[in-house]
Enzyme design. Structure first.
Site, short mmCIF file in Angstrom:
data_model
loop_
_atom_site.label_atom_id
_atom_site.label_comp_id
_atom_site.label_asym_id
_atom_site.label_seq_id
_atom_site.Cartn_x
_atom_site.Cartn_y
_atom_site.Cartn_z
N HIS A 133 1.87 3.77 -2.56
CA HIS A 133 3.06 4.37 -1.95
C HIS A 133 2.58 5.16 -0.73
O HIS A 133 1.43 5.64 -0.70
CB HIS A 133 3.66 5.32 -2.98
CG HIS A 133 4.98 5.92 -2.61
ND1 HIS A 133 5.08 7.03 -1.80
CD2 HIS A 133 6.24 5.60 -2.95
CE1 HIS A 133 6.35 7.36 -1.66
NE2 HIS A 133 7.08 6.50 -2.36
N ASP A 210 -2.16 8.18 -9.17
CA ASP A 210 -0.75 8.45 -8.86
C ASP A 210 0.09 7.93 -10.02
O ASP A 210 0.27 6.73 -10.18
CB ASP A 210 -0.40 7.74 -7.54
CG ASP A 210 1.10 7.74 -7.25
OD1 ASP A 210 1.87 8.20 -8.10
OD2 ASP A 210 1.48 7.27 -6.16
N GLN A 213 5.11 6.52 -11.30
CA GLN A 213 5.91 5.52 -12.01
C GLN A 213 5.47 5.33 -13.46
O GLN A 213 6.14 4.63 -14.20
CB GLN A 213 5.81 4.15 -11.29
CG GLN A 213 6.42 4.12 -9.90
CD GLN A 213 7.93 4.29 -9.92
OE1 GLN A 213 8.61 4.00 -10.91
NE2 GLN A 213 8.48 4.76 -8.82
N LYS A 236 11.51 11.43 -11.84
CA LYS A 236 11.44 10.02 -12.26
C LYS A 236 11.32 9.91 -13.78
O LYS A 236 11.25 8.83 -14.33
CB LYS A 236 10.26 9.33 -11.59
CG LYS A 236 10.44 9.17 -10.07
CD LYS A 236 9.28 8.44 -9.45
CE LYS A 236 9.19 8.63 -7.96
NZ LYS A 236 10.12 7.78 -7.22
N CYS A 374 8.84 2.51 0.60
CA CYS A 374 7.70 3.38 0.98
C CYS A 374 6.36 2.73 0.70
O CYS A 374 5.38 3.41 0.36
CB CYS A 374 7.77 4.75 0.28
SG CYS A 374 9.15 5.74 0.82
N1 PMP Z 1 4.00 7.31 -5.78
C1 PMP Z 1 4.79 6.36 -6.29
C2 PMP Z 1 4.18 5.15 -6.95
C3 PMP Z 1 6.17 6.51 -6.22
O1 PMP Z 1 6.98 5.57 -6.73
C4 PMP Z 1 6.71 7.65 -5.60
C5 PMP Z 1 8.21 7.84 -5.46
N2 PMP Z 1 8.90 6.69 -5.07
C6 PMP Z 1 5.83 8.60 -5.10
C7 PMP Z 1 4.48 8.40 -5.21
C8 PMP Z 1 6.32 9.86 -4.44
O2 PMP Z 1 7.01 10.63 -5.37
P1 PMP Z 1 7.88 11.89 -4.90
O3 PMP Z 1 8.77 11.39 -3.80
O4 PMP Z 1 8.64 12.28 -6.13
O5 PMP Z 1 6.93 12.93 -4.44
#
Ligand code: PMP
Length: 419
Positions: A133, A210, A213, A236, A374
């Site tokens: 991401h 990370d 998910q 999430k 993203c």
């Molecule tokens: N890493 C992953 C794999 C994600 O799916 C996301 C959110 N789409 C993020 C990081 C970032 O998370 P946040 O926007 O809640 O900081």
């Protein structure tokens, strides 16, 4: 009171009971029953989490930790209890290893900025993967630019699986850090993070995972994984927005400089010299997000009350069901077909713009996400501008998937004709 879903511990999973925990799922969109397939972006919230927020603001709203009065003590106690719940949720060794942050993004920025600036210098190398991401790319790029560090990327195959042999070749004596996503938000791939960590540790390289998910779909044990840092977002996993956790091994956190300066993070301040508070407070400058931390605690309670095995099995059933139905439609190509996959189905329709298809599905009350999610480098890897992504949680049903599949067929009939 325990949620309806708790009853499911001993039987096969019934999504209809689970749905009763989530008031928003009763909503309609344009007069049609809402079908919420944007769970990878954010989950819906169970009533008990919503109630907790209201309870805090109506019964004991106060600033924490420095108040001698009743309200402040009550709020402080509730807030502090959540750190222990977070510790238990990911099986950290100590509650000091849990830092409250705004979410995964802030957690990664904290590590890049604090650990990275102190321990990584010119000529060193950082390894990330091809399916990160943006929040696990950009903070490292910023550090690389500032420190003249080299960013290396683990490639993936056409199924969206990381090439572990290639990863091993990327490791060099200059590698100082590895950051990798546990479950990809755009492909659904579950990465072999344990294997990556074992390899990295043979070379004394710390690893950040990370987990944005992963925590909602699978129990995470940071001691078993032996990761050095683990980041996740509350929103999430049924909690509020604006709150998440960074886990870091205690000795690493203790050795890191503060991330932001201000109240709470200090031991004492004078114009001559300021000393810092102990871990984790050293990283939590200013009034924290008290209400959302407390409601995140309720989200932990909610998840812990579930039969996670039954839920994981049911969610894979949904993913396989949707994948099989979509695959059968001519002109659909699934993006992300890894053997180890979680609740994400990403696809493109040849000849139909993903955004147009998403907007058409929206008119039917179906919430999917379209675009690069993203993860622009993932789209570049597959030479596509974006995908349509349906992402599931246990409150989704096969009937909802049937409605989406019919919607997709209609979108193709309508939108392909115009092209
Ligand atoms: N890493 C992953 C794999 C994600 O799916 C996301 C959110 N789409 C993020 C990081 C970032 O998370 P946040 O926007 O809640 O900081």
């Amino acid at each position: 009171m325990l949620p309806d879903t708790a009853i499911e511990k001993k039987t096969t999973f019934d999504p209809q009971k689970a749905r009763r925990d989530f008031p928003l799922l009763k909503q309609t969109a344009y007069g049609k029953p809402l079908i919420y397939f944007d769970n990878a972006a954010t989950s819906q919230k169970p009533q008990m989490v919503i109630d907790e927020l209201t309870k805090y603001y109506t019964e004991y709203n106060a600033n924490i930790h420095r108040g001698v009065h009743y309200l402040s003590q009550k709020a402080s106690q509730e807030f502090d209890d959540v750190r222990v719940k977070a510790q238990q949720f990911i099986n950290a060794q100590s509650q000091k290893e849990i830092v409250f942050v705004r979410g995964t993004t802030e957690a990664i920025n904290l590590v890049a900025s604090s650990y990275g600036r102190k321990n990584i210098s010119a000529g060193d190398e950082i390894i990330i993967s091809a399916m990160e991401h943006h929040s696990n790319i950009v903070p490292w790029q910023m550090l690389c630019e500032e420190k003249k560090v080299v960013l290396k990327v683990i490639p993936m195959n056409d199924n969206g699986e990381l090439l572990i042999d290639e990863f091993e070749k990327l490791i060099s004596p200059k590698t100082k850090f590895i950051a990798v996503v546990h479950i990809s938000n755009s492909l659904g791939t579950i990465n072999p993070v344990k294997q990556i960590i074992v390899k990295a540790h043979q070379h004394n390289i710390p690893v950040l995972v990370d987990g944005a998910q992963s925590v909602v779909h699978t129990p995470v044990d940071v001691q078993e994984l032996d990761c050095d840092f683990f980041a996740f977002s509350g929103h999430k996993m049924f909690g509020p927005t604006g709150i998440g956790c960074l886990y870091g091994k205690l000795h690493l956190l203790e050795d890191m400089p503060p991330y932001q300066g201000g109240g709470e993070m200090i031991h004492s301040v004078s114009f001559a010299k300021t000393t810092y508070n102990e871990v984790p407070f050293k990283f939590e400058a200013g009034t924290p997000n008290i209400a959302d931390v407390i409601a995140l605690g309720t989200a932990f309670d909610y998840i812990q009350s579930l039969n996670r095995k039954a839920i994981a099995d049911y969610e894979s059933e949904l993913t396989e069901y949707a994948s099989a139905k979509l695959k059968d439609i001519e002109s659909i190509r699934l993006i992300g077909t890894a053997k180890e996959k979680a609740s994400v189905v990403s696809f493109i329709i040849e000849g139909v713009n993903a955004l147009d298809a998403g907007m058409y599905l929206d008119t039917m009350g179906i919430a999917v996400r379209t675009g690069h999610h993203c993860t622009e480098p993932v789209m570049d890897r597959f030479k596509i501008p974006g995908t349509i992504r349906a992402s599931f949680l246990f409150y989704n049903t096969k009937e909802e998937i049937d409605v989406m599949v019919e919607g997709v067929k209609k979108a193709i009939a309508l939108l392909k004709k115009k092209n």
